[in-house]
Design a protein around this motif. Structure first.
Motif, PDB file in Angstrom:
ATOM      1  N   GLN A   1      48.814  57.520  47.874  1.00  0.00           N
ATOM      2  CA  GLN A   1      47.584  58.248  47.555  1.00  0.00           C
ATOM      3  C   GLN A   1      47.199  57.977  46.107  1.00  0.00           C
ATOM      4  N   THR A   2      45.973  57.556  45.910  1.00  0.00           N
ATOM      5  CA  THR A   2      45.498  57.242  44.562  1.00  0.00           C
ATOM      6  C   THR A   2      44.398  58.183  44.102  1.00  0.00           C
ATOM      7  N   VAL A   3      43.672  58.761  45.041  1.00  0.00           N
ATOM      8  CA  VAL A   3      42.620  59.724  44.699  1.00  0.00           C
ATOM      9  C   VAL A   3      43.080  61.092  45.200  1.00  0.00           C
TER      10      VAL A   3
ATOM     11  N   LEU B   1      40.455  61.454  54.752  1.00  0.00           N
ATOM     12  CA  LEU B   1      40.905  60.757  55.943  1.00  0.00           C
ATOM     13  C   LEU B   1      40.299  59.362  55.906  1.00  0.00           C
ATOM     14  N   HIS B   2      41.135  58.351  56.109  1.00  0.00           N
ATOM     15  CA  HIS B   2      40.630  56.987  56.243  1.00  0.00           C
ATOM     16  C   HIS B   2      40.360  56.739  57.721  1.00  0.00           C
ATOM     17  N   LEU B   3      39.162  56.332  58.070  1.00  0.00           N
ATOM     18  CA  LEU B   3      38.870  55.859  59.434  1.00  0.00           C
ATOM     19  C   LEU B   3      38.700  54.351  59.338  1.00  0.00           C
TER      20      LEU B   3
ATOM     21  N   SER C   1      38.095  64.624  40.620  1.00  0.00           N
ATOM     22  CA  SER C   1      38.333  63.220  40.951  1.00  0.00           C
ATOM     23  C   SER C   1      36.993  62.529  41.132  1.00  0.00           C
ATOM     24  N   VAL C   2      37.073  61.224  41.332  1.00  0.00           N
ATOM     25  CA  VAL C   2      35.863  60.439  41.558  1.00  0.00           C
ATOM     26  C   VAL C   2      35.108  60.949  42.795  1.00  0.00           C
ATOM     27  N   PHE C   3      35.823  61.524  43.751  1.00  0.00           N
ATOM     28  CA  PHE C   3      35.141  62.006  44.958  1.00  0.00           C
ATOM     29  C   PHE C   3      34.251  63.220  44.646  1.00  0.00           C
TER      30      PHE C   3
ATOM     31  N   GLU D   1      35.302  48.092  59.319  1.00  0.00           N
ATOM     32  CA  GLU D   1      34.736  49.415  59.064  1.00  0.00           C
ATOM     33  C   GLU D   1      35.826  50.262  58.411  1.00  0.00           C
ATOM     34  N   HIS D   2      35.543  50.804  57.260  1.00  0.00           N
ATOM     35  CA  HIS D   2      36.530  51.641  56.547  1.00  0.00           C
ATOM     36  C   HIS D   2      35.755  52.787  55.891  1.00  0.00           C
ATOM     37  N   ILE D   3      35.901  53.955  56.497  1.00  0.00           N
ATOM     38  CA  ILE D   3      35.143  55.133  56.074  1.00  0.00           C
ATOM     39  C   ILE D   3      36.111  56.188  55.563  1.00  0.00           C
ATOM     40  N   LEU D   4      35.728  56.866  54.507  1.00  0.00           N
ATOM     41  CA  LEU D   4      36.493  57.998  53.990  1.00  0.00           C
ATOM     42  C   LEU D   4      35.783  59.279  54.390  1.00  0.00           C
ATOM     43  N   ILE D   5      36.527  60.204  54.954  1.00  0.00           N
ATOM     44  CA  ILE D   5      35.969  61.492  55.394  1.00  0.00           C
ATOM     45  C   ILE D   5      36.653  62.569  54.564  1.00  0.00           C
TER      46      ILE D   5
ATOM     47  N   ALA E   1      31.166  61.821  54.583  1.00  0.00           N
ATOM     48  CA  ALA E   1      31.797  60.559  54.998  1.00  0.00           C
ATOM     49  C   ALA E   1      31.021  59.408  54.378  1.00  0.00           C
ATOM     50  N   PHE E   2      31.772  58.491  53.779  1.00  0.00           N
ATOM     51  CA  PHE E   2      31.128  57.358  53.091  1.00  0.00           C
ATOM     52  C   PHE E   2      32.049  56.142  53.151  1.00  0.00           C
ATOM     53  N   ARG E   3      31.462  54.965  52.933  1.00  0.00           N
ATOM     54  CA  ARG E   3      32.234  53.719  53.034  1.00  0.00           C
ATOM     55  C   ARG E   3      33.197  53.591  51.856  1.00  0.00           C
ATOM     56  N   ASP E   4      34.426  53.132  52.168  1.00  0.00           N
ATOM     57  CA  ASP E   4      35.411  52.864  51.124  1.00  0.00           C
ATOM     58  C   ASP E   4      34.938  51.671  50.296  1.00  0.00           C
ATOM     59  N   ILE E   5      35.100  51.762  48.983  1.00  0.00           N
ATOM     60  CA  ILE E   5      34.637  50.711  48.080  1.00  0.00           C
ATOM     61  C   ILE E   5      35.476  49.435  48.222  1.00  0.00           C
ATOM     62  N   ASN E   6      36.687  49.573  48.756  1.00  0.00           N
ATOM     63  CA  ASN E   6      37.615  48.436  48.889  1.00  0.00           C
ATOM     64  C   ASN E   6      38.142  48.405  50.327  1.00  0.00           C
TER      65      ASN E   6
ATOM     66  N   GLN F   1      32.441  63.439  42.052  1.00  0.00           N
ATOM     67  CA  GLN F   1      31.199  62.826  41.549  1.00  0.00           C
ATOM     68  C   GLN F   1      30.382  62.216  42.688  1.00  0.00           C
ATOM     69  N   ILE F   2      31.061  61.788  43.743  1.00  0.00           N
ATOM     70  CA  ILE F   2      30.349  61.287  44.931  1.00  0.00           C
ATOM     71  C   ILE F   2      29.710  62.463  45.667  1.00  0.00           C
ATOM     72  N   ILE F   3      30.426  63.578  45.761  1.00  0.00           N
ATOM     73  CA  ILE F   3      29.878  64.777  46.423  1.00  0.00           C
ATOM     74  C   ILE F   3      28.636  65.271  45.675  1.00  0.00           C
TER      75      ILE F   3
HETATM   76  P1  5GP Z   1      44.163  56.632  48.891  1.00  0.00           P
HETATM   77  O1  5GP Z   1      44.913  55.424  48.424  1.00  0.00           O
HETATM   78  O2  5GP Z   1      44.139  57.722  47.825  1.00  0.00           O
HETATM   79  O3  5GP Z   1      44.582  57.136  50.225  1.00  0.00           O
HETATM   80  O4  5GP Z   1      42.675  56.142  49.101  1.00  0.00           O
HETATM   81  C1  5GP Z   1      41.682  56.224  48.140  1.00  0.00           C
HETATM   82  C2  5GP Z   1      40.584  55.307  48.586  1.00  0.00           C
HETATM   83  O5  5GP Z   1      39.434  55.591  47.814  1.00  0.00           O
HETATM   84  C3  5GP Z   1      40.891  53.827  48.404  1.00  0.00           C
HETATM   85  O6  5GP Z   1      40.856  53.176  49.674  1.00  0.00           O
HETATM   86  C4  5GP Z   1      39.819  53.340  47.449  1.00  0.00           C
HETATM   87  O7  5GP Z   1      39.347  52.048  47.762  1.00  0.00           O
HETATM   88  C5  5GP Z   1      38.731  54.389  47.602  1.00  0.00           C
HETATM   89  N1  5GP Z   1      37.927  54.590  46.411  1.00  0.00           N
HETATM   90  C6  5GP Z   1      38.380  54.778  45.143  1.00  0.00           C
HETATM   91  N2  5GP Z   1      37.341  54.960  44.307  1.00  0.00           N
HETATM   92  C7  5GP Z   1      36.213  54.894  45.061  1.00  0.00           C
HETATM   93  C8  5GP Z   1      34.824  55.008  44.737  1.00  0.00           C
HETATM   94  O8  5GP Z   1      34.414  55.207  43.597  1.00  0.00           O
HETATM   95  N3  5GP Z   1      33.949  54.883  45.770  1.00  0.00           N
HETATM   96  C9  5GP Z   1      34.369  54.666  47.063  1.00  0.00           C
HETATM   97  N4  5GP Z   1      33.414  54.555  48.000  1.00  0.00           N
HETATM   98  N5  5GP Z   1      35.666  54.548  47.394  1.00  0.00           N
HETATM   99  C10 5GP Z   1      36.585  54.661  46.395  1.00  0.00           C
END
Ligand code: 5GP
Length: 113
Positions: A93-95, A100-102, A3-5, A36-40, A26-31, A7-9
């Motif tokens: 869930q999209t990724v 974990l979303h904080l 997944s895209v994550f 504050e919206h962090i993905l762990i 842990a990094f900031r959510d792109i959207n 590539q981030i790792i």
């Molecule tokens: P889900 O909907 O799967 O629980 O959350 C996936 C999250 O990953 C979404 O909030 C989305 O904005 C974020 N996300 C998707 N692609 C990327 C990316 O390339 N970089 C970052 N930082 N966040 C991403």
């Protein structure tokens, strides 16, 4: 499936990383859905929470402890925050790499966002 994550790792694509350990990132959510919206995430590619195995027990604990570390880094540990795990399609869930979303920086309704 990667997944895209992944590539981030591997730092192939950039992310605003705010906390990293041997096993977690842990990094900031792109959207962001809050100020504050962090993905762990675990560095191990577990597709979703329900796919975690007994051998992942320690890793799951490390993710939980990372939540507190991130909250302290952001200075939201006192005011509070929400943690969400979307598991599977109906949860949105999209990724498909466990995360974990904080969410912090505003009040959250319950239930709902
Ligand atoms: P889900 O909907 O799967 O629980 O959350 C996936 C999250 O990953 C979404 O909030 C989305 O904005 C974020 N996300 C998707 N692609 C990327 C990316 O390339 N970089 C970052 N930082 N966040 C991403």
């Amino acid at each position: 499936m990667s997944s895209v994550f992944d590539q981030i790792i591997s730092k192939e694509i950039p992310a605003d990383i705010i906390y990293e350990t041997e096993n977690c990132l842990a990094f900031r959510d792109i959207n962001p859905k809050a100020p504050e919206h962090i993905l762990i995430i675990p560095k191990k590619p577990i597709t979703k929470l329900s796919e975690a195995k007994p051998e992942d027990l320690q890793l799951l604990g490390q993710l939980m402890l990372a939540v507190g570390e991130v909250a302290r880094i952001l200075h939201v540990d006192e005011e509070g925050f929400r943690v969400i795990i979307n598991n599977g399609r109906n949860a949105g869930q999209t990724v498909f790499h466990l995360h974990l979303h904080l969410l912090a920086g505003r009040r959250f309704d319950w239930p709902g966002l």
